[in-house]
Design a protein around this motif. Structure first.
Motif, PDB file in Angstrom:
ATOM      1  N   ARG A 102      -1.134   8.231  -6.951  1.00 31.79           N
ATOM      2  CA  ARG A 102      -2.482   9.158  -6.406  1.00 31.79           C
ATOM      3  C   ARG A 102      -3.312   8.732  -5.542  1.00 31.79           C
ATOM      4  O   ARG A 102      -3.314   8.800  -4.694  1.00 31.79           O
ATOM      5  N   VAL A 105      -1.094   6.832  -2.543  1.00 34.57           N
ATOM      6  CA  VAL A 105      -1.203   7.817  -1.568  1.00 34.57           C
ATOM      7  C   VAL A 105      -2.264   8.592  -0.774  1.00 34.57           C
ATOM      8  O   VAL A 105      -2.043   8.571   0.643  1.00 34.57           O
ATOM      9  N   VAL A 119       2.711  14.562  -4.349  1.00 31.14           N
ATOM     10  CA  VAL A 119       3.682  13.515  -5.050  1.00 31.14           C
ATOM     11  C   VAL A 119       4.349  13.895  -6.292  1.00 31.14           C
ATOM     12  O   VAL A 119       3.934  14.973  -7.147  1.00 31.14           O
TER      13      VAL A 119
END
Length: 632
Positions: A102, A105, A119
């Motif tokens: 995470r 991203v 995600v």
């Protein structure tokens, strides 16, 4: 190519896809007609009527198949991830491996200037692979396999995610999803034939059984023609775009070793990049990071793996893949262990410029930055994430707090206007939401560094779009009421509100908003003039300076037209311009971004607040800018 040229190329590819699809349909229709005529038409003496019927029936099956698959993908990237067995990664996950994913991203999304996508992890896939799916950045999904999560270190994971973000930004993702829907139609005959042969009528006493089974066999054989064309189209569309995505990923991150390392692990590990579910993998093979099927030559959707590695690491030799295979057969790599051994934690954060900083930019420099973050932008994203207060980040991950947080960003500093805005929030979302938004604005958001506001909204967006549709509709109505509560709302607050509305609407109905613009600047003269006038007025209290700023911009966009400077009353004049301007073709949009930049920077200097305004306007027009403008 810059972002706008990529978008124009994607539109041309879309047109080419339609032509190839038409040729594939023609080939299938001719094959069906020929088979039916040989088997039934010549003997019956009614060949013409029979061929007309089979032609219409074949076109109907193909058309309905494509329409059905396209409709099933109207939800954007999420249906694709779920079809492949994807499991969503929670925004507040405590699992260290998922948190690392995470974080990567989020950082790349902030560096790119787009909302953080959803995600997913394909938990049952041990291979190293990933994909991005969706129609727009607002409904995008990024998915990685469990193998990628376990085997890749942080640098390699960054390279893979950056590769997927290039597909999000350059229009590839939208094209890839549409390709799934379009190609499903030309596979329909083969699917029907296979099902009929499996479950069709049997028995000697069934007079029609023989004819039905022969027809099913014909459909199955003709289906292989559709399969051939489908694989050809996917390979032709995908190969070049995968090479461009590799190049973009290197530009995103600080080095080539990360992406090259991920590709080496694909070549050196037994699982490689091939997915377990061959049927689903073939349908999405053109959008995967690595070859998920194993096709080569004419049907290969990706360039050869060794070639991809050598473009990033020219010294790498083919025999070295064998050495890696032998080493990893005995001891497979572990991404988290490599992180600890190599010291690959979150990167060293760069300092943010002071809120009063000024710098010089030029329109061509800004155009070159749109959707093309570089190494400095990635470091700034680290700094931005580190500077957002922990309390605000925690609120951005809470479903019950995300709406007051975003509305708090829109509240005015003027107490009288803020009270009016609070009343609008209370009337729609309740007194508790209004009080929470007001308290957040007063306590933290009013003094937030200008460069942190858009990234905070980007972090909150994945949680916001999890709310039920009726609540999102009410939220959109509240945002509109807040930004239009008084004509004195700042241009930045107005544009931030508009950006939120655009992103939420796109996430609610992705398929409807996935279009390539085709309008020319000559068709939107009035809207261009209005936008540049409002931007000029917002940045210049002196009417003479505002006029000079306007003229600097209009000369960039419409140099042959004589559009006079006419002062507009407040930001509401912009309500009518966004839809026509968002329908511009990519190269016309490039000229518009140059004009907006020239208007904001007409005095030769741009401060942080002005750069954030430029980023917000570009975001509304789907031209995402990285977090900091390059200095000239």
């Amino acid at each position: 190519m810059n972002f706008f040229e990529h978008q124009a190329a994607a539109r041309r590819t879309s047109t080419r896809l339609v032509v190839l699809f038409a040729l594939a349909v023609l080939g299938i229709v001719l094959a069906v007609d020929f088979a039916v005529y040989v088997l039934f038409g010549g003997a019956s003496g009614q060949g013409g009527a029979l061929l007309a019927f089979t032609t219409v029936a074949t076109l109907g099956i193909i058309g309905l198949g494509s329409l059905y698959r396209i409709a099933s993908l109207r939800g954007g990237g999420e249906p694709v991830a779920l079809q492949l067995g994807g499991v969503p990664v929670p925004e507040d996950t405590a699992d260290f491996n998922l948190r690392r994913l995470r974080n990567v991203v989020e950082e790349i999304a902030i560096a790119s200037g787009v909302p953080v996508p959803k995600v997913y992890v394909l938990e049952h896939e041990a291979a190293i692979n990933a994909f991005a799916a969706g129609y727009t950045p607002s409904d995008a999904v990024v998915a990685v396999t469990r193998g990628a999560l376990d085997r890749l270190n942080r640098d390699e994971l960054q390279g893979v995610i950056a590769h997927e973000f290039s597909h999000i930004l350059n229009g590839d993702m939208r094209l890839n999803v549409r390709l799934i829907g379009v190609l499903f139609g030309i596979l329909m005959l083969g699917i029907i034939g296979r099902k009929v042969l499996q479950f069709g009528p049997r028995g000697r006493n069934n007079k029609g059984a023989g004819a039905i089974m022969v027809a099913a066999l014909v459909a199955l054989v003709v289906g292989y023609i559709g399969l051939f064309f489908g694989r050809m189209i996917k390979a032709g569309v995908s190969r070049t775009r995968e090479s461009l995505a590799d190049a973009s990923a290197v530009q995103f991150t600080r080095q080539t070793q990360g992406l090259a390392g991920a590709l080496k692990k694909i070549g050196g590990l037994g699982e490689g990049s091939k997915l377990n579910d061959r049927g689903d993998a073939e349908e999405v093979s053109h959008m995967l990071f690595g070859d998920g099927i194993g096709f080569s030559g004419l049907f290969a959707t990706h360039p050869p793996l060794l070639k991809r590695i050598q473009l990033l690491d020219p010294q790498f030799r083919a025999d070295q893949l064998g050495e890696l295979q032998r080493r990893w057969l005995a001891s497979p790599p572990d991404g988290l262990e490599e992180d600890a051994r190599l010291g690959l934690t979150a990167g060293t954060a760069a300092a943010l410029p002071g809120a009063a900083s000024q710098f010089s930019v030029t329109p061509p420099m800004v155009v070159a930055q749109v959707a093309t973050p570089a190494a400095d932008d990635y470091r700034r994203a680290d700094a931005i994430v580190a500077r957002i207060p922990d309390e605000l980040r925690a609120l951005a991950a809470r479903r019950d707090a995300v709406m007051p947080l975003l509305l708090g960003l829109l509240l005015a500093d003027d107490p009288a206007l803020a009270r009016i805005q609070g009343t609008e929030i209370s009337a729609r979302l309740g007194a508790a939401a209004a009080e929470a938004a007001t308290a957040l604005h007063a306590r933290q958001l009013a003094g937030l560094h200008p460069m942190l506001r858009l990234p905070l909204a980007a972090l909150a967006f994945p949680v916001l779009r999890l709310r039920p549709r009726p609540e999102l509709d009410t939220f959109l109505d509240t945002v509109h009421a807040v930004v239009n509560a008084d004509g004195e709302v700042s241009l930045f607050e107005y544009c931030l509100g508009r950006l939120l509305q655009v992103q939420v609407r796109e996430s609610l109905d992705p398929g409807r908003n996935a279009t390539f613009g085709r309008r020319k600047l000559s068709a939107v003269r009035s809207e261009v003039s209005t936008l540049l006038c409002v931007v000029a007025q917002a940045g210049n209290g002196n009417p003479a300076d505002a006029q000079r700023a306007y003229l600097a911009g209009i000369q960039r966009v419409l140099p042959s037209d004589h559009l006079p400077y006419l002062a507009r009353e407040g930001v509401r004049a912009l309500d009518a311009v966004w839809e026509p301007l968002d329908a511009l073709d990519p190269l016309a949009r490039q000229a518009l971004v140059e004009g907006i930049t020239a208007t904001i920077s007409h005095d030769g200097r741009v401060n942080v607040a002005e750069s954030e305004l430029l980023r917000t306007i570009c975001g509304v027009l789907h031209c995402p800018l990285p977090p900091m403008l390059e200095h000239s």
